[in-house]
Scaffold this motif. Structure first.
Motif, PDB file in Angstrom:
ATOM      1  N   ALA A  56      10.184   8.733  37.690  1.00 16.32           N
ATOM      2  CA  ALA A  56      11.508   7.477  37.352  1.00 16.32           C
ATOM      3  C   ALA A  56      12.175   8.156  35.905  1.00 16.32           C
ATOM      4  CB  ALA A  56      10.777   6.425  37.487  1.00 16.32           C
ATOM      5  N   CYS A  57      11.301   9.354  35.391  1.00 19.93           N
ATOM      6  CA  CYS A  57      11.931   9.688  34.398  1.00 19.93           C
ATOM      7  C   CYS A  57      13.480  10.646  33.889  1.00 19.93           C
ATOM      8  CB  CYS A  57      11.372  10.488  33.211  1.00 19.93           C
ATOM      9  SG  CYS A  57      10.713  11.849  33.842  1.00 19.93           S
ATOM     10  N   LEU A  58      13.411  11.264  35.921  1.00 21.03           N
ATOM     11  CA  LEU A  58      14.300  12.332  36.093  1.00 21.03           C
ATOM     12  C   LEU A  58      16.094  11.712  35.942  1.00 21.03           C
ATOM     13  CD1 LEU A  58      12.741  14.520  39.142  1.00 21.03           C
ATOM     14  CD2 LEU A  58      13.369  15.522  37.320  1.00 21.03           C
ATOM     15  N   ALA A  59      16.129  10.658  36.548  1.00 23.82           N
ATOM     16  CA  ALA A  59      17.850  10.576  36.926  1.00 23.82           C
ATOM     17  C   ALA A  59      17.781   9.858  34.861  1.00 23.82           C
ATOM     18  CB  ALA A  59      17.625   8.878  37.586  1.00 23.82           C
ATOM     19  N   PRO A  60      17.275   9.684  34.480  1.00 19.94           N
ATOM     20  CA  PRO A  60      17.882   9.438  32.768  1.00 19.94           C
ATOM     21  C   PRO A  60      18.234  10.867  32.138  1.00 19.94           C
ATOM     22  CG  PRO A  60      16.378   7.911  33.046  1.00 19.94           C
ATOM     23  CD  PRO A  60      16.285   8.256  34.681  1.00 19.94           C
ATOM     24  N   HIS A  61      17.287  11.817  32.390  1.00 20.00           N
ATOM     25  CA  HIS A  61      16.921  12.772  32.072  1.00 20.00           C
ATOM     26  C   HIS A  61      17.916  13.795  32.543  1.00 20.00           C
ATOM     27  CE1 HIS A  61      14.340  17.241  31.316  1.00 20.00           C
ATOM     28  NE2 HIS A  61      15.150  17.205  30.874  1.00 20.00           N
ATOM     29  N   PHE A  62      18.152  13.562  34.166  1.00 22.92           N
ATOM     30  CA  PHE A  62      19.983  14.688  34.359  1.00 22.92           C
ATOM     31  C   PHE A  62      20.469  14.032  33.485  1.00 22.92           C
ATOM     32  CE2 PHE A  62      17.834  13.821  38.866  1.00 22.92           C
ATOM     33  CZ  PHE A  62      16.547  15.380  39.063  1.00 22.92           C
ATOM     34  N   LEU A  63      20.814  12.971  32.965  1.00 27.35           N
ATOM     35  CA  LEU A  63      22.202  12.550  32.470  1.00 27.35           C
ATOM     36  C   LEU A  63      22.780  12.856  31.180  1.00 27.35           C
ATOM     37  CD1 LEU A  63      22.284   8.308  33.975  1.00 27.35           C
ATOM     38  CD2 LEU A  63      23.822  10.984  34.657  1.00 27.35           C
ATOM     39  N   LEU A  64      21.417  13.021  30.167  1.00 26.09           N
ATOM     40  CA  LEU A  64      21.180  13.273  29.458  1.00 26.09           C
ATOM     41  C   LEU A  64      21.973  14.511  28.693  1.00 26.09           C
ATOM     42  CD1 LEU A  64      17.782  11.620  28.268  1.00 26.09           C
ATOM     43  CD2 LEU A  64      20.256  11.171  26.892  1.00 26.09           C
ATOM     44  N   GLU A  65      21.389  15.663  30.250  1.00 25.66           N
ATOM     45  CA  GLU A  65      22.041  17.424  30.586  1.00 25.66           C
ATOM     46  C   GLU A  65      23.323  17.200  30.995  1.00 25.66           C
ATOM     47  OE1 GLU A  65      20.763  20.436  30.094  1.00 25.66           O
ATOM     48  OE2 GLU A  65      18.989  19.263  29.181  1.00 25.66           O
ATOM     49  N   GLU A  66      24.280  15.979  31.913  1.00 25.73           N
ATOM     50  CA  GLU A  66      24.685  15.673  31.906  1.00 25.73           C
ATOM     51  C   GLU A  66      26.509  15.737  31.476  1.00 25.73           C
ATOM     52  OE1 GLU A  66      27.521  16.896  35.660  1.00 25.73           O
ATOM     53  OE2 GLU A  66      26.027  16.927  35.610  1.00 25.73           O
ATOM     54  N   PHE A  67      26.013  15.074  30.963  1.00 24.23           N
ATOM     55  CA  PHE A  67      26.674  14.449  29.103  1.00 24.23           C
ATOM     56  C   PHE A  67      26.334  15.344  28.319  1.00 24.23           C
ATOM     57  CE2 PHE A  67      26.230   9.483  30.436  1.00 24.23           C
ATOM     58  CZ  PHE A  67      27.089  10.095  31.652  1.00 24.23           C
ATOM     59  N   LYS A  68      25.750  16.610  27.986  1.00 24.29           N
ATOM     60  CA  LYS A  68      25.183  17.020  26.577  1.00 24.29           C
ATOM     61  C   LYS A  68      24.992  16.598  25.413  1.00 24.29           C
ATOM     62  CE  LYS A  68      27.662  20.881  29.329  1.00 24.29           C
ATOM     63  NZ  LYS A  68      27.633  20.510  30.284  1.00 24.29           N
ATOM     64  N   LEU A  69      23.898  15.750  25.646  1.00 26.46           N
ATOM     65  CA  LEU A  69      23.806  14.894  24.958  1.00 26.46           C
ATOM     66  C   LEU A  69      22.786  15.358  23.498  1.00 26.46           C
ATOM     67  CD1 LEU A  69      23.486  11.070  26.053  1.00 26.46           C
ATOM     68  CD2 LEU A  69      25.544  11.822  24.096  1.00 26.46           C
ATOM     69  N   PRO A  70      22.094  15.034  22.173  1.00 25.55           N
ATOM     70  CA  PRO A  70      21.231  15.227  22.171  1.00 25.55           C
ATOM     71  C   PRO A  70      20.146  14.903  22.095  1.00 25.55           C
ATOM     72  CG  PRO A  70      22.578  15.217  20.169  1.00 25.55           C
ATOM     73  CD  PRO A  70      23.686  15.029  21.470  1.00 25.55           C
ATOM     74  N   TYR A  71      19.039  15.099  22.495  1.00 21.20           N
ATOM     75  CA  TYR A  71      17.079  14.479  22.853  1.00 21.20           C
ATOM     76  C   TYR A  71      16.299  15.650  22.841  1.00 21.20           C
ATOM     77  CZ  TYR A  71      17.579  16.932  26.968  1.00 21.20           C
ATOM     78  OH  TYR A  71      17.620  17.067  28.429  1.00 21.20           O
ATOM     79  N   GLU A  72      15.753  14.583  22.318  1.00 24.17           N
ATOM     80  CA  GLU A  72      14.276  15.387  22.544  1.00 24.17           C
ATOM     81  C   GLU A  72      13.776  14.517  23.628  1.00 24.17           C
ATOM     82  OE1 GLU A  72      10.222  15.043  19.937  1.00 24.17           O
ATOM     83  OE2 GLU A  72      11.911  14.261  18.877  1.00 24.17           O
ATOM     84  N   LEU A  73      12.723  15.208  24.784  1.00 22.06           N
ATOM     85  CA  LEU A  73      11.917  14.629  25.403  1.00 22.06           C
ATOM     86  C   LEU A  73      10.494  15.172  24.490  1.00 22.06           C
ATOM     87  CD1 LEU A  73      12.603  17.470  28.896  1.00 22.06           C
ATOM     88  CD2 LEU A  73      12.650  15.152  28.319  1.00 22.06           C
ATOM     89  N   VAL A  74      10.083  13.504  25.192  1.00 26.45           N
ATOM     90  CA  VAL A  74       8.740  13.427  24.805  1.00 26.45           C
ATOM     91  C   VAL A  74       7.569  12.952  25.891  1.00 26.45           C
ATOM     92  CG1 VAL A  74       6.781  12.443  22.999  1.00 26.45           C
ATOM     93  CG2 VAL A  74       9.698  12.203  22.472  1.00 26.45           C
TER      94      VAL A  74
END
Length: 219
Positions: free
Chosen positions: A11-29
């Motif tokens: 279920a992490c996929l949907a938030p992951h998609f949006l972090l990419e879609e919004f072009k936000l800086p983030y770290e995957l753990v």
């Protein structure tokens, strides 16, 4: 810095998609569930329920959030206006009301039934009875996918809210992907199948799959 604690394909996929879609800086753990890392002390300090995903945000103040749908709504509320205006929906607008409807339907109804399909032993431990739960869950999922199919057929729009993509579409794509091993997966429905292919072609989804190491069949 935003951090998304994830396990590939969950279920992490949907938030992951949006972090990419919004072009936000983030770290995957990565939280390796095969090694029970989600049940270890270090992770339980962050999320006592031991569930995935978990989002933490230290941009302004220490903040953490669980539940995939809640994370998606939070990302929209906090970042859409500044980073992805097409996703910004005015509070009180008809479109935002429809977004709430779809996010609740997808998370509370379809996703809940998919959990019964994948983990029937949580309801009935005996193998034979668990299999019946799984079969029954698949039938109910089919009814839910048919409902979504009818919606696309009636509205003739490319997305759940019509002509404009929303966070609900990313959530639906995630759940639709989970049906790929069923007798009639999301991709097998005429309109829903076109939707799944359309979403799969978005760079944010392609990148997220690559980052999580997911391989075909993608949906």
């Amino acid at each position: 810095m935003i951090k998304l604690y994830y396990s590939p394909g969950t279920a992490c996929l949907a938030p992951h998609f949006l972090l990419e879609e919004f072009k936000l800086p983030y770290e995957l753990v990565l939280v390796d569930t095969s090694r029970q890392e989600h049940q270890r002390e270090a992770y339980l300090k962050l999320n006592p329920l031991g569930k995935i995903p978990l989002l933490t945000d230290l941009t302004e103040e220490e903040f953490s959030l669980t539940e995939s749908a809640a994370i998606c709504l939070h990302l929209q509320d906090r970042f859409a206006a500044s980073h992805a205006p097409a996703f910004h929906l005015e509070i009180g607008s008809a479109q935002r009301a429809q977004l709430y409807k779809w996010m609740l339907y997808l998370s509370n109804t379809l996703q809940a039934e998919l959990i019964s399909y994948f983990y029937p032993e949580r309801l009935l431990a005996e193998a034979e009875l668990a299999q019946k739960v799984k079969e029954s869950a698949e039938n109910r999922v089919a009814t839910m996918l048919s409902y979504i199919e009818q919606h696309f057929a009636q509205t003739k729009g490319p997305y759940l809210l019509g002509d404009t993509v929303s966070i609900a579409d990313f959530y639906l794509f995630m759940l639709g992907r989970w049906t790929r091993g069923m007798q009639k997966p999301a991709r097998a429905y005429p309109h829903l199948g076109v939707f799944m292919q359309r979403m799969f072609e978005r760079p944010s989804i392609v990148t997220s799959f690559s980052q999580e190491g997911l391989q075909a069949p993608y949906f």
